[in-house]
Enzyme design. Structure first.
Site, mmCIF file in Angstrom:
data_model
loop_
_atom_site.group_PDB
_atom_site.id
_atom_site.type_symbol
_atom_site.label_atom_id
_atom_site.label_comp_id
_atom_site.label_asym_id
_atom_site.label_seq_id
_atom_site.Cartn_x
_atom_site.Cartn_y
_atom_site.Cartn_z
ATOM 1 N N ASP A 63 15.654 -37.077 -17.831
ATOM 2 C CA ASP A 63 15.299 -35.864 -17.217
ATOM 3 C C ASP A 63 16.690 -35.385 -16.673
ATOM 4 O O ASP A 63 17.274 -36.445 -15.890
ATOM 5 C CB ASP A 63 14.277 -35.899 -16.089
ATOM 6 C CG ASP A 63 14.166 -34.676 -15.578
ATOM 7 O OD1 ASP A 63 14.587 -33.611 -16.265
ATOM 8 O OD2 ASP A 63 13.343 -34.407 -14.666
ATOM 9 N N ASP A 101 16.029 -29.769 -21.199
ATOM 10 C CA ASP A 101 16.863 -30.888 -20.209
ATOM 11 C C ASP A 101 15.912 -32.112 -20.122
ATOM 12 O O ASP A 101 16.341 -32.999 -19.237
ATOM 13 C CB ASP A 101 16.987 -30.209 -19.002
ATOM 14 C CG ASP A 101 15.697 -29.717 -18.165
ATOM 15 O OD1 ASP A 101 14.670 -29.517 -18.772
ATOM 16 O OD2 ASP A 101 15.873 -29.674 -17.092
ATOM 17 N N GLU A 102 14.978 -32.276 -20.909
ATOM 18 C CA GLU A 102 14.112 -33.648 -20.770
ATOM 19 C C GLU A 102 13.465 -34.005 -22.237
ATOM 20 O O GLU A 102 12.894 -33.093 -22.747
ATOM 21 C CB GLU A 102 13.154 -33.501 -19.688
ATOM 22 C CG GLU A 102 11.937 -32.575 -19.625
ATOM 23 C CD GLU A 102 10.901 -32.653 -18.476
ATOM 24 O OE1 GLU A 102 10.496 -33.551 -18.149
ATOM 25 O OE2 GLU A 102 10.543 -31.379 -18.194
#
Length: 379
Positions: A32, A126-127
């Site tokens: 993350d 983003d993860e």
């Protein structure tokens, strides 16, 4: 409890998993990025570093898409109306989102993931989840893989990432929050069930505010409370989510890491602190949700043909209203008008409204070579 795994104690192995179940032999990493959009902006503009930054529109009806850690100290968070964020943090600096840049950085990060495993399940720009049980580097210790990946991300992008390591997706996701920002933690098979038992259900990944509130009304406040309920009880009260809740209460999650996962829908909902009885406050409350789902789809090159309005009343009854178009919604304005018409048809109401939600479905990819990642419900 979870065991923190930093560089000084990186050799926390996942090989102590019992051999009696395939689930407990898995090695799953959840990566993350830390305050991703805001961190990219601070990286690219030195004047923003160390200052409270919000990515999003600063206008009265704008919404915060992401907030830097400096801004979070003031209580600013994603999905917050911009006017509220500015009230909480008068020195907040608003920056318009640059999704083309975020997507390019995300692709750099995905390429690093691919050096270690083909089993990559993106959740957003983003993860992502990575299954490194059998990895391309032949590395036995998952925490060392996570450390390497985070170091490579830092070297390639200048950005910090946090990681969670465990034997299933649920616990890997929970672990990644333990040492944020710029840290990592591991939850082993030995301590996984105990970790879950003391955790408030409102902090469970996959349990939204409305579900947590329902659980609390049923006397379920912690993982231990959830574990004490039978599978039949959970199915009766939570339907198809019952088996999932029954499993995670015991530290069990059999979901596989699925590459190229295609979402069926993306949605957002909000429970209001004061019940709504008229159209204007209802419209003000739902606009941030419309902007959030549209922004997500636009950033990830997804289009939708169906929009569904969810309305839950003060007696917990609920209705849904949908609109499907022949062609995907072509702009935020078109989507906003569609939701506006659905919401107007609900009024006048005989009961107060406690929750509103917006979901987009019948999803299509705008680019054939891009897989749409996952969006979880937020408040």
């Amino acid at each position: 409890m979870a065991t923190a795994s930093h560089k000084q104690n990186a050799r926390t192995p996942m090989s102590d998993a019992p051999h009696d179940t395939i689930n407990r032999q898995r090695k799953v990493i959840h990566i993350d990025m830390d305050a991703f959009y805001a961190s990219v902006e601070q990286r690219d503009d030195p004047d923003l570093r160390g200052k409270p930054v919000a990515v999003g529109g600063s206008e009265a009806r704008g919404v915060v898409a992401a907030a830097s850690y400096e801004a979070r100290k003031f209580g600013v968070h994603s999905a917050m109306p911009s006017i509220t964020a500015k009230r909480k943090c008068p020195d907040l600096i608003f920056v318009r989102p640059r999704f083309d840049v975020y997507k390019a950085v995300s692709q750099q990060i995905r390429e690093i993931f691919a050096e270690y495993t083909p089993l990559i399940e993106p959740l957003s720009l983003d993860e992502a989840y990575l299954d490194v049980t059998e990895n391309l580097k032949g590395m036995d210790i998952a925490t060392e893989i996570a450390l390497e990946i985070r170091a490579k991300i830092k070297a390639a992008t200048g950005l910090n990432a946090s990681a969670g390591i465990s034997y299933n997706k649920f616990l890997a996701k929970m672990a990644s929050d333990l040492n944020k920002p710029n840290g990592q933690a591991v939850i082993t098979p030995k301590n996984g069930p105990a970790f879950v038992e003391v955790l408030p259900v409102k902090k469970f990944h996959g349990v939204g505010p409305a579900t947590a509130e329902k659980m609390n009304r049923l006397g379920i406040e912690t993982g231990a409370d959830l574990k004490a309920r039978s599978l039949e009880f959970l199915i009766n009260h939570f339907g198809k989510s019952g088996p999932y809740f029954h499993g995670i209460a015991r530290g069990i999650d059999d979901r596989q890491v699925k590459p190229n996962r295609v979402r069926k829908s993306v949605g957002a909902e909000d429970t209001f602190t004061v019940d709504i009885h008229s159209f204007v406050p209802a419209w003000e409350g739902i606009r941030p949700l419309i902007e959030k789902v549209w922004t997500y789809c636009d950033a990830n090159e997804i289009s939708a043909k169906t929009v569904t309005l969810k309305v839950k009343y003060d007696n917990f009854t609920q209705i849904t209203r949908s609109k499907t178009t022949a062609m995907p919604f072509g702009s935020y304005a078109v989507l906003k008008d569609a939701v506006n018409s659905l919401l107007r048809a609900v009024f006048p109401v005989s009961r107060g409204i406690r929750l509103l939600g917006v979901t987009l479905s019948s999803l299509e990819r705008k680019a054939a070579d891009r897989e749409p990642p996952q969006l979880l419900l937020f408040t």
